[in-house]
Design a protein around this motif. Structure first.
Motif, PDB file in Angstrom:
ATOM      1  N   ASN A 267       0.819  -1.213   0.000  1.00  0.00           N
ATOM      2  CA  ASN A 267       0.000   0.000   0.000  1.00  0.00           C
ATOM      3  C   ASN A 267       0.852   1.261   0.000  1.00  0.00           C
ATOM      4  O   ASN A 267       0.470   2.269  -0.578  1.00  0.00           O
ATOM      5  CB  ASN A 267      -0.939   0.002   1.205  1.00  0.00           C
ATOM      6  CG  ASN A 267      -2.033  -1.031   1.060  1.00  0.00           C
ATOM      7  OD1 ASN A 267      -2.597  -1.212  -0.008  1.00  0.00           O
ATOM      8  ND2 ASN A 267      -2.324  -1.731   2.141  1.00  0.00           N
ATOM      9  N   CYS A 268       1.991   1.219   0.661  1.00  0.00           N
ATOM     10  CA  CYS A 268       2.841   2.415   0.725  1.00  0.00           C
ATOM     11  C   CYS A 268       3.292   2.865  -0.663  1.00  0.00           C
ATOM     12  O   CYS A 268       3.378   4.058  -0.935  1.00  0.00           O
ATOM     13  CB  CYS A 268       4.074   2.143   1.580  1.00  0.00           C
ATOM     14  SG  CYS A 268       3.728   1.905   3.322  1.00  0.00           S
ATOM     15  N   ASN A 269       3.604   1.895  -1.517  1.00  0.00           N
ATOM     16  CA  ASN A 269       4.149   2.207  -2.834  1.00  0.00           C
ATOM     17  C   ASN A 269       3.164   1.958  -3.974  1.00  0.00           C
ATOM     18  O   ASN A 269       3.509   2.168  -5.136  1.00  0.00           O
ATOM     19  CB  ASN A 269       5.421   1.386  -3.075  1.00  0.00           C
ATOM     20  CG  ASN A 269       6.549   1.830  -2.180  1.00  0.00           C
ATOM     21  OD1 ASN A 269       6.995   2.964  -2.254  1.00  0.00           O
ATOM     22  ND2 ASN A 269       7.006   0.941  -1.298  1.00  0.00           N
TER      23      ASN A 269
ATOM     24  N   PRO B 156      11.123  -0.066   0.646  1.00  0.00           N
ATOM     25  CA  PRO B 156      10.175  -0.330   1.724  1.00  0.00           C
ATOM     26  C   PRO B 156       9.973   0.917   2.581  1.00  0.00           C
ATOM     27  O   PRO B 156      10.915   1.667   2.818  1.00  0.00           O
ATOM     28  CB  PRO B 156      10.850  -1.433   2.544  1.00  0.00           C
ATOM     29  CG  PRO B 156      11.897  -2.010   1.667  1.00  0.00           C
ATOM     30  CD  PRO B 156      12.312  -0.922   0.725  1.00  0.00           C
ATOM     31  N   CYS B 157       8.745   1.105   3.029  1.00  0.00           N
ATOM     32  CA  CYS B 157       8.437   2.199   3.955  1.00  0.00           C
ATOM     33  C   CYS B 157       8.110   1.608   5.323  1.00  0.00           C
ATOM     34  O   CYS B 157       8.954   1.534   6.182  1.00  0.00           O
ATOM     35  CB  CYS B 157       7.273   3.025   3.419  1.00  0.00           C
ATOM     36  SG  CYS B 157       7.630   3.821   1.847  1.00  0.00           S
TER      37      CYS B 157
ATOM     38  N   GLY C  34       7.095  -1.583   5.833  1.00  0.00           N
ATOM     39  CA  GLY C  34       7.550  -2.966   5.894  1.00  0.00           C
ATOM     40  C   GLY C  34       6.454  -4.003   6.070  1.00  0.00           C
ATOM     41  O   GLY C  34       6.725  -5.200   6.101  1.00  0.00           O
ATOM     42  N   GLN C  35       5.214  -3.563   6.161  1.00  0.00           N
ATOM     43  CA  GLN C  35       4.118  -4.519   6.378  1.00  0.00           C
ATOM     44  C   GLN C  35       3.951  -5.504   5.232  1.00  0.00           C
ATOM     45  O   GLN C  35       3.449  -6.604   5.431  1.00  0.00           O
ATOM     46  CB  GLN C  35       2.802  -3.785   6.587  1.00  0.00           C
ATOM     47  CG  GLN C  35       2.629  -3.245   7.984  1.00  0.00           C
ATOM     48  CD  GLN C  35       1.210  -2.754   8.208  1.00  0.00           C
ATOM     49  OE1 GLN C  35       0.702  -1.972   7.415  1.00  0.00           O
ATOM     50  NE2 GLN C  35       0.597  -3.212   9.271  1.00  0.00           N
ATOM     51  N   CYS C  36       4.339  -5.121   4.042  1.00  0.00           N
ATOM     52  CA  CYS C  36       4.156  -5.995   2.880  1.00  0.00           C
ATOM     53  C   CYS C  36       5.272  -7.028   2.738  1.00  0.00           C
ATOM     54  O   CYS C  36       5.147  -7.952   1.928  1.00  0.00           O
ATOM     55  CB  CYS C  36       4.085  -5.161   1.611  1.00  0.00           C
ATOM     56  SG  CYS C  36       5.599  -4.205   1.311  1.00  0.00           S
TER      57      CYS C  36
HETATM   58  S1  FES Z   1       3.053  -1.700   2.637  1.00  0.00           S
HETATM   59 FE1  FES Z   1       4.435  -0.328   3.589  1.00  0.00          FE
HETATM   60  S2  FES Z   1       6.332  -0.754   2.606  1.00  0.00           S
HETATM   61 FE2  FES Z   1       4.909  -2.006   1.576  1.00  0.00          FE
END
Ligand code: FES
Length: 67
Positions: A5-7, A36-37, A39-41
């Motif tokens: 979601n971050c990217n 990565p932002c 890191g959840q993914c």
């Molecule tokens: S969901 Fe945050 S880095 Fe991928």
């Protein structure tokens, strides 16, 4: 549906990065110019890499050779 979601990285983009030789989640994101932002993914992308290895032994050989 987004995997990262971050990217804004979608499943098909994860798959294309793996097919192009990405062997870890950071490489998958980097393949599309991202880092990565939160890191959840990372676990989900790692699971995709493992799934690709299991589904395609030739991919497994290529990934092992690249490591
Ligand atoms: S969901 Fe945050 S880095 Fe991928």
């Amino acid at each position: 549906m987004y995997v990262c979601n971050c990217n804004g990285v979608r499943q098909r983009e994860v798959d294309s990065a793996i097919a192009a030789g990405a062997v870890n989640p950071r490489q998958v994101l980097a393949h599309h110019g991202h880092e990565p932002c939160c890191g959840q993914c990372m676990p989900e992308i790692a699971a995709c890499i493992i799934g690709a290895r299991r589904a395609n032994p030739r991919t497994e050989e290529a990934l092992v050779a690249a490591e």
